[in-house]
Design a protein around this motif. Structure first.
Motif, PDB file in Angstrom:
ATOM      1  N   LYS A  89       0.831  -1.207   0.000  1.00  0.00           N
ATOM      2  CA  LYS A  89       0.000   0.000   0.000  1.00  0.00           C
ATOM      3  C   LYS A  89       0.866   1.257   0.000  1.00  0.00           C
ATOM      4  O   LYS A  89       1.842   1.362   0.737  1.00  0.00           O
ATOM      5  CB  LYS A  89      -0.933   0.009   1.207  1.00  0.00           C
ATOM      6  N   LEU A  90       0.477   2.208  -0.829  1.00  0.00           N
ATOM      7  CA  LEU A  90       1.081   3.542  -0.841  1.00  0.00           C
ATOM      8  C   LEU A  90      -0.054   4.543  -0.987  1.00  0.00           C
ATOM      9  O   LEU A  90      -0.776   4.524  -1.986  1.00  0.00           O
ATOM     10  CB  LEU A  90       2.079   3.694  -1.994  1.00  0.00           C
ATOM     11  N   THR A  91      -0.214   5.410  -0.008  1.00  0.00           N
ATOM     12  CA  THR A  91      -1.265   6.420  -0.062  1.00  0.00           C
ATOM     13  C   THR A  91      -0.659   7.753  -0.477  1.00  0.00           C
ATOM     14  O   THR A  91       0.311   8.224   0.124  1.00  0.00           O
ATOM     15  CB  THR A  91      -1.969   6.562   1.295  1.00  0.00           C
ATOM     16  N   VAL A  92      -1.229   8.350  -1.521  1.00  0.00           N
ATOM     17  CA  VAL A  92      -0.707   9.604  -2.052  1.00  0.00           C
ATOM     18  C   VAL A  92      -1.781  10.679  -1.977  1.00  0.00           C
ATOM     19  O   VAL A  92      -2.980  10.386  -1.934  1.00  0.00           O
ATOM     20  CB  VAL A  92      -0.200   9.445  -3.502  1.00  0.00           C
ATOM     21  N   MET A  93      -1.336  11.919  -1.988  1.00  0.00           N
ATOM     22  CA  MET A  93      -2.260  13.055  -1.894  1.00  0.00           C
ATOM     23  C   MET A  93      -1.711  14.197  -2.732  1.00  0.00           C
ATOM     24  O   MET A  93      -0.492  14.411  -2.810  1.00  0.00           O
ATOM     25  CB  MET A  93      -2.391  13.481  -0.429  1.00  0.00           C
ATOM     26  N   THR A  94      -2.591  14.934  -3.379  1.00  0.00           N
ATOM     27  CA  THR A  94      -2.199  16.144  -4.103  1.00  0.00           C
ATOM     28  C   THR A  94      -3.065  17.303  -3.647  1.00  0.00           C
ATOM     29  O   THR A  94      -4.265  17.145  -3.394  1.00  0.00           O
ATOM     30  CB  THR A  94      -2.311  15.958  -5.627  1.00  0.00           C
ATOM     31  N   PRO A 104      -2.501  25.267   6.285  1.00  0.00           N
ATOM     32  CA  PRO A 104      -1.530  24.191   6.497  1.00  0.00           C
ATOM     33  C   PRO A 104      -1.988  23.164   7.521  1.00  0.00           C
ATOM     34  O   PRO A 104      -1.679  21.976   7.393  1.00  0.00           O
ATOM     35  CB  PRO A 104      -0.277  24.939   6.963  1.00  0.00           C
ATOM     36  N   ALA A 105      -2.720  23.609   8.529  1.00  0.00           N
ATOM     37  CA  ALA A 105      -3.172  22.671   9.560  1.00  0.00           C
ATOM     38  C   ALA A 105      -4.095  21.613   8.975  1.00  0.00           C
ATOM     39  O   ALA A 105      -4.020  20.433   9.340  1.00  0.00           O
ATOM     40  CB  ALA A 105      -3.875  23.433  10.683  1.00  0.00           C
ATOM     41  N   THR A 106      -4.972  22.019   8.048  1.00  0.00           N
ATOM     42  CA  THR A 106      -5.881  21.059   7.422  1.00  0.00           C
ATOM     43  C   THR A 106      -5.108  20.059   6.576  1.00  0.00           C
ATOM     44  O   THR A 106      -5.399  18.856   6.593  1.00  0.00           O
ATOM     45  CB  THR A 106      -6.917  21.791   6.556  1.00  0.00           C
ATOM     46  N   ILE A 107      -4.115  20.541   5.830  1.00  0.00           N
ATOM     47  CA  ILE A 107      -3.310  19.642   4.998  1.00  0.00           C
ATOM     48  C   ILE A 107      -2.581  18.631   5.870  1.00  0.00           C
ATOM     49  O   ILE A 107      -2.610  17.420   5.602  1.00  0.00           O
ATOM     50  CB  ILE A 107      -2.320  20.451   4.137  1.00  0.00           C
ATOM     51  N   VAL A 108      -1.935  19.100   6.929  1.00  0.00           N
ATOM     52  CA  VAL A 108      -1.189  18.196   7.802  1.00  0.00           C
ATOM     53  C   VAL A 108      -2.126  17.224   8.514  1.00  0.00           C
ATOM     54  O   VAL A 108      -1.815  16.033   8.663  1.00  0.00           O
ATOM     55  CB  VAL A 108      -0.351  19.005   8.808  1.00  0.00           C
ATOM     56  N   LYS A 109      -3.277  17.710   8.953  1.00  0.00           N
ATOM     57  CA  LYS A 109      -4.250  16.833   9.602  1.00  0.00           C
ATOM     58  C   LYS A 109      -4.709  15.742   8.652  1.00  0.00           C
ATOM     59  O   LYS A 109      -4.827  14.567   9.030  1.00  0.00           O
ATOM     60  CB  LYS A 109      -5.447  17.652  10.090  1.00  0.00           C
ATOM     61  N   LEU A 110      -4.965  16.106   7.397  1.00  0.00           N
ATOM     62  CA  LEU A 110      -5.403  15.126   6.405  1.00  0.00           C
ATOM     63  C   LEU A 110      -4.308  14.102   6.137  1.00  0.00           C
ATOM     64  O   LEU A 110      -4.585  12.905   6.004  1.00  0.00           O
ATOM     65  CB  LEU A 110      -5.794  15.853   5.120  1.00  0.00           C
ATOM     66  N   VAL A 111      -3.061  14.562   6.066  1.00  0.00           N
ATOM     67  CA  VAL A 111      -1.937  13.633   5.883  1.00  0.00           C
ATOM     68  C   VAL A 111      -1.895  12.624   7.021  1.00  0.00           C
ATOM     69  O   VAL A 111      -1.711  11.420   6.806  1.00  0.00           O
ATOM     70  CB  VAL A 111      -0.608  14.416   5.798  1.00  0.00           C
ATOM     71  N   ASP A 115      -3.170   8.659   6.678  1.00  0.00           N
ATOM     72  CA  ASP A 115      -1.925   7.888   6.603  1.00  0.00           C
ATOM     73  C   ASP A 115      -1.245   8.081   5.245  1.00  0.00           C
ATOM     74  O   ASP A 115      -0.819   7.117   4.601  1.00  0.00           O
ATOM     75  CB  ASP A 115      -2.209   6.403   6.864  1.00  0.00           C
ATOM     76  N   VAL A 116      -1.136   9.328   4.820  1.00  0.00           N
ATOM     77  CA  VAL A 116      -0.552   9.652   3.519  1.00  0.00           C
ATOM     78  C   VAL A 116       0.959   9.417   3.549  1.00  0.00           C
ATOM     79  O   VAL A 116       1.649   9.834   4.485  1.00  0.00           O
ATOM     80  CB  VAL A 116      -0.862  11.112   3.142  1.00  0.00           C
ATOM     81  N   ASP A 117       1.460   8.750   2.513  1.00  0.00           N
ATOM     82  CA  ASP A 117       2.896   8.474   2.395  1.00  0.00           C
ATOM     83  C   ASP A 117       3.611   9.479   1.507  1.00  0.00           C
ATOM     84  O   ASP A 117       4.802   9.745   1.704  1.00  0.00           O
ATOM     85  CB  ASP A 117       3.112   7.066   1.817  1.00  0.00           C
ATOM     86  N   VAL A 118       2.914  10.010   0.510  1.00  0.00           N
ATOM     87  CA  VAL A 118       3.514  10.958  -0.426  1.00  0.00           C
ATOM     88  C   VAL A 118       2.515  12.085  -0.670  1.00  0.00           C
ATOM     89  O   VAL A 118       1.341  11.837  -0.978  1.00  0.00           O
ATOM     90  CB  VAL A 118       3.878  10.285  -1.761  1.00  0.00           C
TER      91      VAL A 118
END
Length: 315
Positions: A89-94, A104-111, A115-118
């Motif tokens: 498994k590799l979880t990615v986000m754009t 930035p807090a929302t982005i980091v929280k979502l990561v 469990d985002v890897d990239v």
């Protein structure tokens, strides 16, 4: 009544011909981003014509509605072939950060929650980089390939796993595209690139828009697998985007039945419906288990998170 129905049906019929032929040109390029809405509308005059026994007009309207449905509706259903669903498994986000101003807090929280890897970011400024660092992104994704620049030009890739061959290239439209080879435990290397072709905002720029999409790297089925994700400024109703996908990719949202989820809009408060111009494209050797779309405060783009399955490394 018949004249009114013809006036209502004819645009949909022309739209269907142009869409199926891949012949959108000039101002139609921007309008074609709204093809799913036209596809939904096309049924109304067709049904009215048939209900009022205008058989010839109704038949023409029905042909247009069916043709557009064939082009658009499959995106709402999971594909039969989503690639291998077993492996690593590799979880990615754009996420497009809108001149670095996205929360930035929302982005980091979502990561963290997903469990985002990239993570790939576009419109990535120095201020955006500093804000993500202050929000704690480095603790989750300690490796990076960053090309932050003023306004909309910057790009970045963050990774949970070690990276090699980090760098960035400036595409013809002027945007940076950060890239890196991510060494995923149990699966080996995968090349990730944060894509950002120029937008087709004016007729004079359409040639560069097409050139930027043509210049995106293909996935040829040999060598290191690729993931190309970001703000493509194109939907699946644009011919150059479909041609890019045909070069060895699958669209993660399309493969999982989320291909109609809007990722951009509203636009500066204008009452226009959202369109799907952000994508996660994965090498056909990579499977797609899940994709989801998430709002990010202070950005006009929504983030995409995709859970992928990489082929396990041969031992």
């Amino acid at each position: 009544m018949a004249t009114a129905l013809i006036v209502l049906i004819l645009p949909g019929l022309i739209w269907a011909v142009l869409r199926l032929g891949g012949w959108e040109r000039g101002p139609l390029v921007q309008l074609f981003a709204f093809t799913p809405y036209v596809a939904a509308w096309a049924w109304l005059p067709a049904v009215v014509a048939l209900a009022t026994r205008r058989w010839t007009i109704g038949a023409a309207g029905l042909v247009a509605a069916i043709a557009l449905a064939v082009a658009v509706l499959p995106r709402a259903f999971p594909a039969r072939d989503r690639g291998p669903l077993e492996g690593v498994k590799l979880t990615v986000m754009t996420s497009n950060m809108l001149f670095g101003r996205a929360d930035p807090a929302t982005i980091v929280k979502l990561v963290g929650e997903r469990d985002v890897d990239v993570l790939a970011v576009q419109e990535f400024t120095t201020e955006g980089r500093q804000a993500l660092a202050a929000a704690g992104l480095g603790a989750l994704l300690p490796y990076s390939s960053l090309a932050d620049e003023p306004e909309a030009d910057g790009s970045g890739v963050y990774s949970r796993f070690p990276i090699t061959d980090a760098g960035a290239r400036r595409n013809g439209g002027g945007f940076m595209q950060a890239y890196a080879t991510v060494d995923t435990p149990g699966a080996g290397a995968v090349i990730v690139e944060s894509a950002h072709p120029i937008a087709p905002y004016a007729q004079s720029i359409l040639g560069q828009w097409r050139a930027d999409l043509r210049a995106q790297p293909g996935a040829d089925g040999s060598g290191t697998p690729r993931i190309l994700l970001g703000d493509f400024n194109s939907t699946l109703d644009h011919t150059p985007m479909r041609q890019l996908i045909a070069r060895g990719y699958r669209d993660a949202a399309d493969a999982t039945g989320k291909g109609l989820a809007g990722t951009w809009g509203p636009y500066d408060g204008k009452p226009l419906p959202p369109v799907t111009i952000d994508h996660v494209l994965v090498d056909e050797r990579i499977g797609v288990r899940e994709a989801s779309v998430h709002p990010i405060p202070r950005s006009d783009h929504r983030a995409i998170v995709a859970e992928l399955m990489l082929p396990a490394a041969v031992r």
